[in-house]
Design an enzyme around this catalytic site. Structure first.
Site, PDB file in Angstrom:
ATOM      1  N   CYS A   2       0.976  -1.081   0.058  1.00 44.38           N
ATOM      2  CA  CYS A   2       0.081  -0.207  -0.106  1.00 44.38           C
ATOM      3  C   CYS A   2       0.965   1.313   0.067  1.00 44.38           C
ATOM      4  CB  CYS A   2      -0.931  -0.052   1.024  1.00 44.38           C
ATOM      5  SG  CYS A   2      -0.240   0.820   2.771  1.00 44.38           S
ATOM      6  N   CYS A   5       2.841   1.926   3.327  1.00 38.40           N
ATOM      7  CA  CYS A   5       3.826   1.233   3.518  1.00 38.40           C
ATOM      8  C   CYS A   5       5.038   1.585   2.618  1.00 38.40           C
ATOM      9  CB  CYS A   5       3.208  -0.311   3.298  1.00 38.40           C
ATOM     10  SG  CYS A   5       2.506  -0.946   4.451  1.00 38.40           S
ATOM     11  N   ASP A  28       0.138  15.782   5.114  1.00 40.78           N
ATOM     12  CA  ASP A  28      -0.706  15.558   4.225  1.00 40.78           C
ATOM     13  C   ASP A  28      -0.544  16.257   3.054  1.00 40.78           C
ATOM     14  OD1 ASP A  28      -3.761  14.054   4.378  1.00 40.78           O
ATOM     15  OD2 ASP A  28      -3.609  15.161   2.851  1.00 40.78           O
ATOM     16  N   HIS A  44       1.681  -2.287   8.768  1.00 43.74           N
ATOM     17  CA  HIS A  44       0.440  -2.357   8.186  1.00 43.74           C
ATOM     18  C   HIS A  44      -0.604  -2.929   9.048  1.00 43.74           C
ATOM     19  CE1 HIS A  44      -2.454  -1.989   4.925  1.00 43.74           C
ATOM     20  NE2 HIS A  44      -2.849  -2.817   5.242  1.00 43.74           N
ATOM     21  N   ASN A  82     -10.776   7.783   9.575  1.00 41.57           N
ATOM     22  CA  ASN A  82     -11.724   7.271   8.625  1.00 41.57           C
ATOM     23  C   ASN A  82     -11.711   5.829   8.717  1.00 41.57           C
ATOM     24  OD1 ASN A  82     -12.688  10.056   8.314  1.00 41.57           O
ATOM     25  ND2 ASN A  82     -11.198  10.194   6.625  1.00 41.57           N
ATOM     26  N   GLY A  88     -15.316   7.028   4.962  1.00 40.83           N
ATOM     27  CA  GLY A  88     -14.657   7.812   3.821  1.00 40.83           C
ATOM     28  C   GLY A  88     -13.107   7.442   3.881  1.00 40.83           C
ATOM     29  N   HIS A  93      -4.721   1.865   5.244  1.00 37.98           N
ATOM     30  CA  HIS A  93      -3.328   1.588   6.193  1.00 37.98           C
ATOM     31  C   HIS A  93      -3.970   2.629   7.207  1.00 37.98           C
ATOM     32  CE1 HIS A  93       1.022   1.248   6.916  1.00 37.98           C
ATOM     33  NE2 HIS A  93       0.583   1.932   7.979  1.00 37.98           N
ATOM     34  N   HIS A  95      -4.507   5.284   9.540  1.00 36.60           N
ATOM     35  CA  HIS A  95      -3.917   6.809   9.930  1.00 36.60           C
ATOM     36  C   HIS A  95      -4.621   7.630  10.710  1.00 36.60           C
ATOM     37  CE1 HIS A  95      -6.062   6.572   6.019  1.00 36.60           C
ATOM     38  NE2 HIS A  95      -6.254   7.732   6.069  1.00 36.60           N
ATOM     39  N   HIS A  97      -5.515  11.810  11.029  1.00 39.09           N
ATOM     40  CA  HIS A  97      -5.489  12.993  10.681  1.00 39.09           C
ATOM     41  C   HIS A  97      -5.406  13.708  11.980  1.00 39.09           C
ATOM     42  CE1 HIS A  97      -6.968  12.138   6.513  1.00 39.09           C
ATOM     43  NE2 HIS A  97      -7.594  11.114   7.030  1.00 39.09           N
TER      44      HIS A  97
HETATM   45  P1  5GP Z   1      -8.272   9.113   3.904  1.00 40.81           P
HETATM   46  O1  5GP Z   1      -9.441   9.679   3.367  1.00 40.81           O
HETATM   47  O2  5GP Z   1      -8.062   7.477   3.788  1.00 40.81           O
HETATM   48  O3  5GP Z   1      -9.002   9.029   5.549  1.00 40.81           O
HETATM   49  O4  5GP Z   1      -7.182  10.001   3.965  1.00 40.81           O
HETATM   50  C1  5GP Z   1      -6.178   9.521   3.240  1.00 40.81           C
HETATM   51  C2  5GP Z   1      -5.456  11.024   3.361  1.00 40.81           C
HETATM   52  O5  5GP Z   1      -3.933  10.832   2.776  1.00 40.81           O
HETATM   53  C3  5GP Z   1      -5.877  12.128   2.547  1.00 40.81           C
HETATM   54  O6  5GP Z   1      -6.082  13.119   3.282  1.00 40.81           O
HETATM   55  C4  5GP Z   1      -4.877  12.268   1.494  1.00 40.81           C
HETATM   56  O7  5GP Z   1      -4.511  13.582   0.986  1.00 40.81           O
HETATM   57  C5  5GP Z   1      -3.556  11.639   1.899  1.00 40.81           C
HETATM   58  N1  5GP Z   1      -2.731  11.090   0.867  1.00 40.81           N
HETATM   59  C6  5GP Z   1      -2.840  10.455   0.022  1.00 40.81           C
HETATM   60  N2  5GP Z   1      -1.720   9.880  -0.542  1.00 40.81           N
HETATM   61  C7  5GP Z   1      -0.723  10.697   0.041  1.00 40.81           C
HETATM   62  C8  5GP Z   1       0.640  10.757  -0.341  1.00 40.81           C
HETATM   63  O8  5GP Z   1       1.214  10.070  -1.268  1.00 40.81           O
HETATM   64  N3  5GP Z   1       1.232  11.553   0.617  1.00 40.81           N
HETATM   65  C9  5GP Z   1       0.935  12.328   1.374  1.00 40.81           C
HETATM   66  N4  5GP Z   1       1.694  13.153   2.064  1.00 40.81           N
HETATM   67  N5  5GP Z   1      -0.597  12.207   1.665  1.00 40.81           N
HETATM   68  C10 5GP Z   1      -1.390  11.403   0.855  1.00 40.81           C
HETATM   69 ZN    ZN Z   2       0.231  -0.163   4.515  1.00 41.69          ZN
END
Ligand code: 5GP
Ligand code: ZN
Length: 118
Positions: A2, A5, A28, A44, A82, A88, A93, A95, A97
């Site tokens: 992913c 990862c 982000d 992961h 999320n 959403g 993986h 995370h 915010h």
């Molecule tokens: P989710 O919608 O899964 O809760 O949040 C994923 C977050 O990862 C989003 O806020 C998106 O902007 C961020 N994101 C996705 N790909 C990347 C990346 O390659 N680098 C960084 N720094 N953030 C990412």
């Molecule tokens: Zn991962």
């Protein structure tokens, strides 16, 4: 593997904030607030549904350190994870915010009446 990862493995560049043996924090790529940091475990884990209490204990202290490191600990911030489709979650993986740097808005999260669920 992913994308988070790949970030842990150094295959994708990020703007780092802090790391320790278990967790990594970075900015982000598409910030939703003046401060928008993502905190991830280095191993992961699919989502909050799968996190252990032991990992959560470590993440709690780490998130507090991140908030202090970016200067939002006293002014206030929001911590969100999320989970799954309705939550959403786009990156599968776990995370967190960490959002701050300005007064955050608050409101309805869904095009549905909250009283219709329970
Ligand atoms: P989710 O919608 O899964 O809760 O949040 C994923 C977050 O990862 C989003 O806020 C998106 O902007 C961020 N994101 C996705 N790909 C990347 C990346 O390659 N680098 C960084 N720094 N953030 C990412
Ligand atoms: Zn991962």
């Amino acid at each position: 593997m992913c994308i988070f990862c790949k970030i842990v493995n150094g295959e994708l560049p990020v703007n780092p904030v802090r790391e320790n043996d278990d967790f990594l924090a970075f900015h982000d790529i598409n910030p939703k607030a003046p401060a928008h940091i993502l905190v991830i475990p280095k191993v992961h884990v699919d989502s909050f549904n799968d996190v252990s209490p032991e990992m959560m204990a470590g993440m709690t202290g780490f998130i507090q350190e991140v908030a202090e490191a970016v200067g939002i600990k006293e002014s206030g911030y929001r911590v969100i994870t999320n989970v799954g489709h309705n939550g959403g979650q786009e990156v599968k993986h776990l995370h967190w915010h960490v959002l701050g740097g300005a007064k955050l808005s608050w409101g309805h999260f869904a095009d549905a009446d909250p009283k219709d669920f329970f």
